[in-house]
Design a protein around this motif. Structure first.
Motif, mmCIF file in Angstrom:
data_model
loop_
_atom_site.group_PDB
_atom_site.id
_atom_site.type_symbol
_atom_site.label_atom_id
_atom_site.label_comp_id
_atom_site.label_asym_id
_atom_site.label_seq_id
_atom_site.Cartn_x
_atom_site.Cartn_y
_atom_site.Cartn_z
ATOM 1 N N ALA A 88 2.803 1.637 -3.201
ATOM 2 C CA ALA A 88 1.450 2.311 -4.136
ATOM 3 C C ALA A 88 1.112 3.794 -4.311
ATOM 4 O O ALA A 88 0.923 4.519 -5.326
ATOM 5 C CB ALA A 88 -0.014 1.147 -4.806
ATOM 6 N N ASN A 89 0.970 4.193 -2.882
ATOM 7 C CA ASN A 89 0.935 4.680 -2.258
ATOM 8 C C ASN A 89 2.030 6.659 -3.451
ATOM 9 O O ASN A 89 1.815 7.173 -4.101
ATOM 10 C CB ASN A 89 0.529 5.588 -1.136
ATOM 11 C CG ASN A 89 -0.285 7.130 -0.737
ATOM 12 O OD1 ASN A 89 -1.182 7.616 -1.872
ATOM 13 N ND2 ASN A 89 0.777 8.045 -0.004
ATOM 14 N N TYR B 207 4.820 5.750 -4.970
ATOM 15 C CA TYR B 207 4.799 5.909 -6.579
ATOM 16 C C TYR B 207 4.097 5.635 -7.846
ATOM 17 O O TYR B 207 4.354 5.281 -8.895
ATOM 18 C CB TYR B 207 6.221 4.988 -6.668
ATOM 19 C CG TYR B 207 7.090 4.404 -5.542
ATOM 20 C CD1 TYR B 207 8.015 5.279 -5.481
ATOM 21 C CD2 TYR B 207 7.660 3.787 -5.311
ATOM 22 C CE1 TYR B 207 9.446 5.598 -4.971
ATOM 23 C CE2 TYR B 207 8.515 3.922 -3.787
ATOM 24 C CZ TYR B 207 8.915 4.614 -4.560
ATOM 25 O OH TYR B 207 10.311 5.447 -3.079
ATOM 26 N N PHE B 208 2.792 5.292 -7.580
ATOM 27 C CA PHE B 208 1.366 5.263 -8.780
ATOM 28 C C PHE B 208 1.002 6.239 -8.136
ATOM 29 O O PHE B 208 0.285 7.068 -9.320
ATOM 30 C CB PHE B 208 1.208 3.457 -8.364
ATOM 31 C CG PHE B 208 1.730 2.594 -9.068
ATOM 32 C CD1 PHE B 208 3.009 2.295 -10.066
ATOM 33 C CD2 PHE B 208 2.388 1.391 -7.922
ATOM 34 C CE1 PHE B 208 4.058 1.526 -10.500
ATOM 35 C CE2 PHE B 208 3.634 0.658 -8.136
ATOM 36 C CZ PHE B 208 4.206 0.725 -9.065
ATOM 37 N N THR B 209 -0.070 6.510 -7.207
ATOM 38 C CA THR B 209 -1.444 6.773 -7.352
ATOM 39 C C THR B 209 -1.695 7.215 -5.835
ATOM 40 O O THR B 209 -1.323 6.601 -5.160
ATOM 41 C CB THR B 209 -2.492 6.677 -7.324
ATOM 42 O OG1 THR B 209 -3.409 7.540 -7.582
ATOM 43 C CG2 THR B 209 -3.201 5.702 -6.627
ATOM 44 N N GLU B 210 -1.812 8.674 -5.575
ATOM 45 C CA GLU B 210 -2.164 9.331 -3.987
ATOM 46 C C GLU B 210 -3.589 9.099 -3.945
ATOM 47 O O GLU B 210 -3.588 9.229 -2.585
ATOM 48 C CB GLU B 210 -1.179 10.643 -3.986
ATOM 49 C CG GLU B 210 -0.096 11.088 -4.166
ATOM 50 C CD GLU B 210 0.430 12.121 -3.931
ATOM 51 O OE1 GLU B 210 -0.785 12.909 -3.430
ATOM 52 O OE2 GLU B 210 2.033 12.703 -4.279
ATOM 53 N N GLU B 211 -4.336 8.543 -4.464
ATOM 54 C CA GLU B 211 -5.565 8.542 -4.379
ATOM 55 C C GLU B 211 -5.848 7.574 -3.625
ATOM 56 O O GLU B 211 -7.021 6.522 -2.605
ATOM 57 C CB GLU B 211 -6.016 7.605 -5.346
ATOM 58 C CG GLU B 211 -7.022 9.123 -6.282
ATOM 59 C CD GLU B 211 -7.554 8.919 -8.116
ATOM 60 O OE1 GLU B 211 -8.188 7.697 -7.909
ATOM 61 O OE2 GLU B 211 -7.356 9.223 -9.162
ATOM 62 N N ILE B 212 -5.119 6.399 -2.790
ATOM 63 C CA ILE B 212 -4.949 5.386 -2.313
ATOM 64 C C ILE B 212 -4.711 5.917 -0.703
ATOM 65 O O ILE B 212 -4.118 6.468 -0.456
ATOM 66 C CB ILE B 212 -4.140 4.281 -2.119
ATOM 67 C CG1 ILE B 212 -3.875 3.454 -4.053
ATOM 68 C CG2 ILE B 212 -4.211 3.553 -1.272
ATOM 69 C CD1 ILE B 212 -3.450 2.964 -3.795
ATOM 70 N N HIS B 213 -5.678 6.409 0.052
ATOM 71 C CA HIS B 213 -5.257 6.213 1.268
ATOM 72 C C HIS B 213 -4.901 5.817 2.147
ATOM 73 O O HIS B 213 -6.117 5.132 3.013
ATOM 74 C CB HIS B 213 -6.610 7.415 1.639
ATOM 75 C CG HIS B 213 -7.799 8.464 0.650
ATOM 76 N ND1 HIS B 213 -7.493 9.796 0.244
ATOM 77 C CD2 HIS B 213 -8.691 7.980 0.071
ATOM 78 C CE1 HIS B 213 -7.983 10.447 -0.418
ATOM 79 N NE2 HIS B 213 -9.071 9.339 -0.910
ATOM 80 N N GLU C 119 0.989 -1.202 0.222
ATOM 81 C CA GLU C 119 -0.429 -0.036 0.058
ATOM 82 C C GLU C 119 0.254 1.562 0.068
ATOM 83 O O GLU C 119 0.618 1.996 -0.474
ATOM 84 C CB GLU C 119 -0.609 0.030 1.641
ATOM 85 C CG GLU C 119 -2.489 -0.398 1.026
ATOM 86 C CD GLU C 119 -3.306 0.060 1.574
ATOM 87 O OE1 GLU C 119 -2.552 0.019 3.157
ATOM 88 O OE2 GLU C 119 -4.645 -0.652 2.362
#
Length: 73
Positions: free
Chosen positions: A20-21, A23-29, A17
């Motif tokens: 992913a937050n 390096y890929f997207t900050e939409e993962i809270h 998690e």
């Protein structure tokens, strides 16, 4: 053993998690509360799975599960 495996899997999930937050997207809270809740639920699930496995083995063999003894000497 089941609890240790479950908690280890929960920690690996938290690293996933975080990566992913980051390096890929900050939409993962993700945050402290999310991490602690995930680890607590993972640990509780692993603990319940361990208890269920002991019960299943006892029912299957018809006798209580033997405790492992620590080596002496």
């Amino acid at each position: 053993m089941t609890l240790a495996l479950g908690l280890s899997a929960a920690v690996v999930w938290e690293f996933f998690e975080w990566a992913a937050n980051a390096y890929f997207t900050e939409e993962i809270h993700v945050g402290y509360n999310d991490t602690m809740a995930d680890l607590a639920v993972g640990g509780l699930g692993a603990l319940l799975a361990g208890v269920a496995l002991v019960g299943w083995k006892s029912a299957r063999t018809g006798r209580p599960v033997e405790r492992l003894q620590a080596p002496t000497g």
